[in-house]
Design an enzyme around this catalytic site. Structure first.
Site, PDB file in Angstrom:
ATOM      1  N   LYS A   3       0.812  -1.218   0.000  1.00  0.00           N
ATOM      2  CA  LYS A   3       0.000   0.000   0.000  1.00  0.00           C
ATOM      3  C   LYS A   3       0.851   1.277   0.000  1.00  0.00           C
ATOM      4  CE  LYS A   3      -4.497  -1.400   0.522  1.00  0.00           C
ATOM      5  NZ  LYS A   3      -4.450  -2.780   0.928  1.00  0.00           N
ATOM      6  N   SER A   6       1.427 -10.021  -0.371  1.00  0.00           N
ATOM      7  CA  SER A   6       1.132  -8.580  -0.378  1.00  0.00           C
ATOM      8  C   SER A   6       1.322  -7.882   0.956  1.00  0.00           C
ATOM      9  CB  SER A   6      -0.303  -8.365  -0.863  1.00  0.00           C
ATOM     10  OG  SER A   6      -1.201  -9.127  -0.075  1.00  0.00           O
TER      11      SER A   6
HETATM   12  C1  LIG Z   1      -5.204  -3.816   0.593  1.00  0.00           C
HETATM   13  C2  LIG Z   1      -4.594  -5.140   0.559  1.00  0.00           C
HETATM   14  C3  LIG Z   1      -4.918  -6.083  -0.450  1.00  0.00           C
HETATM   15  C4  LIG Z   1      -5.982  -5.819  -1.500  1.00  0.00           C
HETATM   16  O1  LIG Z   1      -5.730  -4.694  -2.282  1.00  0.00           O
HETATM   17  P1  LIG Z   1      -6.891  -4.004  -3.140  1.00  0.00           P
HETATM   18  O2  LIG Z   1      -6.222  -2.942  -3.906  1.00  0.00           O
HETATM   19  O3  LIG Z   1      -7.903  -3.460  -2.169  1.00  0.00           O
HETATM   20  O4  LIG Z   1      -7.516  -5.064  -3.979  1.00  0.00           O
HETATM   21  C5  LIG Z   1      -4.233  -7.283  -0.469  1.00  0.00           C
HETATM   22  N1  LIG Z   1      -3.302  -7.585   0.474  1.00  0.00           N
HETATM   23  C6  LIG Z   1      -2.974  -6.730   1.458  1.00  0.00           C
HETATM   24  C7  LIG Z   1      -1.948  -7.130   2.448  1.00  0.00           C
HETATM   25  C8  LIG Z   1      -3.601  -5.471   1.531  1.00  0.00           C
HETATM   26  O5  LIG Z   1      -3.264  -4.625   2.509  1.00  0.00           O
END
Ligand SMILES: *Cc1c(COP(=O)(O)O)cnc(C)c1O
Length: 328
Positions: free
Chosen positions: A52, A304
């Protein structure tokens, strides 16, 4: 309007030096199991513990100095708030983060430690968004939403650029999917550089708003439920401007996982890869382990984020099934 490769390249220039270029590694155990190469993009090692920061840094860098003086506000399931708080702090800006009661305590603490103001409102992202709208109207703060914004999507797309540079010949990229900022940005980058590479979104079965919306053909609301993939909770916005259309046009498929399958992903990451990931970060591994991905060549999984409560993590890796039974 949509986000294209040129916007993603511009984002990369803007955020250079503010975010890490994260490593990509071959997973031997997943490759052996799948019968083709499986690469892990270790984005959970990003500063603030999730991708993010890419979008937040890009969006803040794109603000005018007048907007910077007003400060920023956002609704968040945790990681966007943390990223925004970090990026705002570097600029000496005010940041207010509005969250629902479903956001885990560890994520609140991290945001407060970065000096942002935290407001806890209601039981859903939609409730938190109402407070955001109020603050924009009454205090003049600038809203930087977690996914449905061109500069946020372009920032997240820089992850796709890196993947294309780090791995050649990927047949599929698996992307954790909630509001679709990450999936839209990554797919825009990947599809323009390698049109035959499949981009597949992965969500939890409990409250997958983008999947329900894609199936219906327009943004719909789903009930927000507790899940091990808490960062994937929340709706896509009934007046979604960008990510619904981009996910509809660019994603090849969306796969849904049970809570058990998400837990298996977290466990595998820890036991076999020696990586601590949160539920949302483990869904790619979970999907592969569950046999939900059919591929013949190299596959890239995006890990992520890693911002999981460590007591919860301990219970999951010790195989505490009460966590997933409640949510079966
Ligand atoms: C926000 C987030 C997502 C999903 O991202 P989007 O852009 O809302 O689809 C996936 N993994 C993590 C760790 C996140 O913080």
């Amino acid at each position: 309007m949509t986000v294209e490769l040129q916007h993603i390249r511009a984002a990369r220039e803007r955020i250079a030096g503010k975010v890490e270029r994260t490593p990509i590694v071959l997973s031997q155990s997943l490759s052996d199991r799948a019968g083709h190469s499986v690469y892990l993009k270790l984005e959970h090692h990003q500063t603030t513990g999730a991708f993010k920061l890419r979008g937040a840094s890009n969006a803040i860098a794109a603000l005018s100095s007048e907007q910077k003086s007003r400060g920023v506000v956002a609704a968040s399931t945790g990681n966007h708030g943390r990223a925004l708080a970090h990026a705002a702090k570097l600029e000496g800006m005010r940041a207010v983060i509005c969250m629902s009661k479903l956001v885990p305590e560890n994520k609140l603490d991290a945001i407060r430690r970065l000096g942002a103001e935290v407001r806890i409102i209601g039981n859903s992202q939609d409730d938190a968004q109402q407070e955001v709208d109020r603050l924009v109207g009454e205090e003049g703060l600038v809203m930087l939403p977690p996914f449905d914004h061109p500069d946020i999507i372009a920032g997240q797309g820089t992850l796709g650029l890196e993947i294309m540079e780090q791995v050649t010949g990927a047949t599929a990229v698996l992307v954790p999917l909630s509001g679709g900022g990450l999936a839209s940005g990554v797919a825009a980058a990947v599809k323009s550089m390698s049109p035959n590479t499949k981009v597949i979104g992965i969500s939890m079965a409990r409250g997958a708003a983008m999947k329900a919306s894609l199936d219906t053909g327009r943004p719909v609301q789903v009930e927000e439920l507790p899940t091990l993939a808490d960062s994937l909770g929340g709706g896509i916005g009934l007046d979604n401007q960008l990510t619904f259309a981009m996910c509809r046009d660019l994603l090849d498929d969306v796969v849904l996982l049970s809570e058990d399958q998400i837990a298996a992903g977290i466990r595998h990451a820890y036991e076999d890869e020696r990586e601590i990931v949160e539920g949302a970060g483990a869904v790619g591994i979970g999907a592969l382990l569950a046999g939900k991905i059919k591929a013949i060549g190299p596959v890239v999984l995006i890990l992520s984020g890693r911002n999981i409560d460590m007591n919860l993590h301990r219970r999951i890796v010790c195989g505490d099934h009460s966590l997933t039974e409640r949510a079966a």
